[in-house]
Design a protein around this motif. Structure first.
Motif, PDB file in Angstrom:
ATOM      1  N   LEU A 151      -7.404  -6.222  14.889  1.00 13.95           N
ATOM      2  CA  LEU A 151      -7.008  -7.212  13.891  1.00 13.95           C
ATOM      3  C   LEU A 151      -6.622  -6.509  12.591  1.00 13.95           C
ATOM      4  N   LEU A 152      -7.422  -5.515  12.191  1.00 16.57           N
ATOM      5  CA  LEU A 152      -7.097  -4.721  11.007  1.00 16.57           C
ATOM      6  C   LEU A 152      -5.815  -3.928  11.216  1.00 16.57           C
ATOM      7  N   ALA A 153      -5.677  -3.290  12.385  1.00 15.73           N
ATOM      8  CA  ALA A 153      -4.508  -2.456  12.648  1.00 15.73           C
ATOM      9  C   ALA A 153      -3.227  -3.282  12.714  1.00 15.73           C
ATOM     10  N   MET A 154      -3.294  -4.433  13.374  1.00 15.19           N
ATOM     11  CA  MET A 154      -2.107  -5.281  13.472  1.00 15.19           C
ATOM     12  C   MET A 154      -1.725  -5.841  12.109  1.00 15.19           C
ATOM     13  N   GLY A 155      -2.730  -6.185  11.296  1.00 16.88           N
ATOM     14  CA  GLY A 155      -2.430  -6.625   9.936  1.00 16.88           C
ATOM     15  C   GLY A 155      -1.790  -5.517   9.116  1.00 16.88           C
ATOM     16  N   GLY A 156      -2.283  -4.287   9.284  1.00 19.69           N
ATOM     17  CA  GLY A 156      -1.685  -3.156   8.574  1.00 19.69           C
ATOM     18  C   GLY A 156      -0.259  -2.899   9.023  1.00 19.69           C
ATOM     19  N   LEU A 157      -0.005  -3.019  10.337  1.00 17.89           N
ATOM     20  CA  LEU A 157       1.359  -2.817  10.831  1.00 17.89           C
ATOM     21  C   LEU A 157       2.289  -3.909  10.330  1.00 17.89           C
ATOM     22  N   MET A 158       1.824  -5.160  10.326  1.00 17.10           N
ATOM     23  CA  MET A 158       2.632  -6.261   9.813  1.00 17.10           C
ATOM     24  C   MET A 158       2.981  -6.053   8.348  1.00 17.10           C
ATOM     25  N   ALA A 159       1.980  -5.676   7.543  1.00 17.81           N
ATOM     26  CA  ALA A 159       2.229  -5.450   6.122  1.00 17.81           C
ATOM     27  C   ALA A 159       3.211  -4.304   5.915  1.00 17.81           C
ATOM     28  N   THR A 160       3.106  -3.272   6.724  1.00 16.16           N
ATOM     29  CA  THR A 160       3.976  -2.108   6.591  1.00 16.16           C
ATOM     30  C   THR A 160       5.412  -2.422   6.981  1.00 16.16           C
ATOM     31  N   LEU A 161       5.597  -3.125   8.087  1.00 19.30           N
ATOM     32  CA  LEU A 161       6.934  -3.363   8.610  1.00 19.30           C
ATOM     33  C   LEU A 161       7.680  -4.465   7.871  1.00 19.30           C
ATOM     34  N   PHE A 162       6.987  -5.522   7.493  1.00 20.28           N
ATOM     35  CA  PHE A 162       7.679  -6.709   6.990  1.00 20.28           C
ATOM     36  C   PHE A 162       7.381  -7.059   5.536  1.00 20.28           C
ATOM     37  N   LEU A 163       6.253  -6.630   4.995  1.00 24.96           N
ATOM     38  CA  LEU A 163       5.856  -7.059   3.656  1.00 24.96           C
ATOM     39  C   LEU A 163       5.798  -5.922   2.647  1.00 24.96           C
ATOM     40  N   GLY A 164       6.477  -4.835   2.934  1.00 22.41           N
ATOM     41  CA  GLY A 164       6.590  -3.768   1.947  1.00 22.41           C
ATOM     42  C   GLY A 164       5.373  -2.884   1.803  1.00 22.41           C
ATOM     43  N   GLY A 165       4.428  -2.975   2.712  1.00 19.37           N
ATOM     44  CA  GLY A 165       3.271  -2.076   2.668  1.00 19.37           C
ATOM     45  C   GLY A 165       2.515  -2.146   1.367  1.00 19.37           C
ATOM     46  N   TRP A 166       2.415  -0.991   0.706  1.00 19.43           N
ATOM     47  CA  TRP A 166       1.656  -0.913  -0.547  1.00 19.43           C
ATOM     48  C   TRP A 166       2.479  -1.302  -1.775  1.00 19.43           C
ATOM     49  N   THR A 167       3.759  -1.683  -1.607  1.00 16.52           N
ATOM     50  CA  THR A 167       4.611  -1.964  -2.767  1.00 16.52           C
ATOM     51  C   THR A 167       4.298  -3.342  -3.339  1.00 16.52           C
ATOM     52  N   GLY A 168       4.444  -3.473  -4.644  1.00 17.10           N
ATOM     53  CA  GLY A 168       4.203  -4.726  -5.344  1.00 17.10           C
ATOM     54  C   GLY A 168       4.017  -4.459  -6.830  1.00 17.10           C
ATOM     55  N   PRO A 169       4.257  -5.464  -7.663  1.00 23.44           N
ATOM     56  CA  PRO A 169       4.168  -5.254  -9.118  1.00 23.44           C
ATOM     57  C   PRO A 169       2.737  -5.298  -9.645  1.00 23.44           C
ATOM     58  N   PHE A 170       2.513  -4.579 -10.724  1.00 22.85           N
ATOM     59  CA  PHE A 170       1.310  -4.672 -11.572  1.00 22.85           C
ATOM     60  C   PHE A 170       0.044  -4.075 -10.941  1.00 22.85           C
ATOM     61  N   LEU A 171      -0.242  -4.404  -9.691  1.00 14.19           N
ATOM     62  CA  LEU A 171      -1.489  -3.969  -9.075  1.00 14.19           C
ATOM     63  C   LEU A 171      -1.332  -2.617  -8.384  1.00 14.19           C
ATOM     64  N   PRO A 172      -2.444  -1.887  -8.179  1.00 16.75           N
ATOM     65  CA  PRO A 172      -2.378  -0.624  -7.422  1.00 16.75           C
ATOM     66  C   PRO A 172      -1.880  -0.865  -6.000  1.00 16.75           C
ATOM     67  N   GLY A 173      -1.238   0.152  -5.419  1.00 21.15           N
ATOM     68  CA  GLY A 173      -0.655   0.005  -4.093  1.00 21.15           C
ATOM     69  C   GLY A 173      -1.663  -0.339  -3.024  1.00 21.15           C
ATOM     70  N   TRP A 174      -2.835   0.321  -3.049  1.00 23.80           N
ATOM     71  CA  TRP A 174      -3.842   0.051  -2.022  1.00 23.80           C
ATOM     72  C   TRP A 174      -4.340  -1.387  -2.098  1.00 23.80           C
ATOM     73  N   LEU A 175      -4.356  -1.956  -3.320  1.00 22.66           N
ATOM     74  CA  LEU A 175      -4.813  -3.330  -3.472  1.00 22.66           C
ATOM     75  C   LEU A 175      -3.779  -4.304  -2.912  1.00 22.66           C
ATOM     76  N   TRP A 176      -2.497  -4.018  -3.135  1.00 21.70           N
ATOM     77  CA  TRP A 176      -1.448  -4.849  -2.546  1.00 21.70           C
ATOM     78  C   TRP A 176      -1.543  -4.827  -1.022  1.00 21.70           C
ATOM     79  N   PHE A 177      -1.757  -3.643  -0.486  1.00 19.97           N
ATOM     80  CA  PHE A 177      -1.886  -3.517   0.972  1.00 19.97           C
ATOM     81  C   PHE A 177      -3.071  -4.332   1.475  1.00 19.97           C
ATOM     82  N   ALA A 178      -4.200  -4.247   0.775  1.00 15.75           N
ATOM     83  CA  ALA A 178      -5.398  -4.983   1.183  1.00 15.75           C
ATOM     84  C   ALA A 178      -5.163  -6.489   1.124  1.00 15.75           C
ATOM     85  N   ILE A 179      -4.450  -6.967   0.101  1.00 13.67           N
ATOM     86  CA  ILE A 179      -4.175  -8.401  -0.026  1.00 13.67           C
ATOM     87  C   ILE A 179      -3.329  -8.899   1.148  1.00 13.67           C
ATOM     88  N   LYS A 180      -2.321  -8.126   1.535  1.00 11.16           N
ATOM     89  CA  LYS A 180      -1.444  -8.532   2.637  1.00 11.16           C
ATOM     90  C   LYS A 180      -2.199  -8.550   3.971  1.00 11.16           C
TER      91      LYS A 180
END
Length: 335
Positions: free
Chosen positions: A257-286
């Motif tokens: 479940l964690l791995a598939m969520g990480g793959l989904m975030a990486t492939l479709f939601l820009g991984g760690w990218t996002g404004p204002f917040l640290p990259g790892w936090l964006w990844f965790a939110i996704k």
């Protein structure tokens, strides 16, 4: 560092040093501890979230707000008797949970949690590695069901194999659309390609929907949880397991479940990218949003029939994935 023939030759000519080995070992242990922590509190969040949906309270006794309930459950499983029923294939019965868990943990090694990919591999064929290694888990599931000498376990293992073979095809084809757009199999480069443009969930919305549905089926989660259907198969392929071996199968499910969520975030939601917040936090939110979505499905969707499950894959998801792939290739060639 990406995987190239020159790098392979360099590593072959220069064996791994002890400091390098220790560093890799420490990194693996840290990733494992992180995965165990996420799994424990994913289960806690699942019980709380579904409880709220069903107008219940959920865990609230062990520790503040019930935060230690899952810890207590894990300890209980670890100290329970490891029952091995009479008539099982003892060797296969004992190693099946390990066969299931190891690939689930290995795929975490290439998921880029942040821009610095600390303790994870920057693998040039990361997408291919994930698809290939994750498919090995089915061997552990089938071995567990067959070696149990139980008809419900065997049926659960066969269901899981049929389900994996059916949904692996549209899942892979939905990923190929992203690979075509990014022009690389490297997960870090796929994230970098989305850093200054639209996340691929927009141009690849059809592929994203196919990925979510096929990924849910790959993880045997509701409404595709037929390999474990309690009302039909008692517990499916792990019906004869208890104690820490049963815990291994459960751990496999939530690590995926964690791995598939990480793959989904990486492939479709820009991984760690996002404004204002640290990259790892964006990844965790996704990833958290993906996990919560899976729990919401569990609380609201009824289980599909086996014939509906198979037909949906070959007659709906596969044509959609093929159409998305063809359109993506044509647009890529023209634009």
């Amino acid at each position: 560092m990406t995987w190239t023939w020159s790098n392979v030759w360099h590593w072959a000519a220069h064996p791994l040093s002890w400091p390098g080995f220790v560093g890799m070992l420490v990194g693996a242990v840290l990733v494992l501890l992180l995965a165990l922590l996420v799994v424990m509190y994913s289960i806690y969040w699942q019980r709380k979230f579904i409880g709220w949906i069903q107008w219940r309270i959920g865990p609230n006794r062990v520790g503040p707000w019930g935060l230690f309930q899952t810890v207590a459950d894990v300890l209980k499983l670890l100290i329970k008797e490891d029952v091995i029923p009479t008539g099982v294939d003892r060797t296969l019965f004992l190693i099946a949970p390990i066969f299931a868990f190891v690939p689930a943990f290995l795929v975490l090694s290439i998921i880029p949690f942040s821009a610095h990919h600390v303790f994870t591999a920057n693998l040039g064929i990361g997408v291919l590695f994930y698809v290939a290694v994750s498919a090995i888990t089915i061997h552990g599931v089938m071995l567990g069901g067959w070696s149990s000498n139980n008809k419900w376990g065997l049926i659960g293992g066969m269901r899981s194999a049929a389900q994996m073979l059916s949904y692996e095809v549209p899942l892979g084809m939905s990923i190929v659309g992203v690979v075509l757009m990014a022009g690389t199999l490297n997960l870090n480069d796929i994230v970098a390609a989305q850093a200054h443009t639209l996340w691929y969930v927009i141009p690849q919305i059809v592929g994203f929907v196919v990925f979510i549905i096929a990924g849910t089926a790959e993880m045997n989660r509701t409404p595709f949880d037929l390999p474990e259907a309690e009302s039909e198969l008692v517990a499916g392929y792990h019906v004869e397991y208890s104690g820490f071996r049963f815990a291994f199968f459960m751990l496999t499910e939530y690590v995926y479940l964690l791995a598939m969520g990480g793959l989904m975030a990486t492939l479709f939601l820009g991984g760690w990218t996002g404004p204002f917040l640290p990259g790892w936090l964006w990844f965790a939110i996704k990833v958290f949003a993906f996990i919560t979505f899976q729990f919401w499905l569990q609380a609201t969707m009824p289980r599909m029939r086996q014939d509906q499950l198979m037909s949906f894959s070959w007659k709906v998801l596969l044509p959609l994935a093929m159409a998305n792939l063809v359109i993506t290739a044509v647009v890529k060639a023209l634009v």
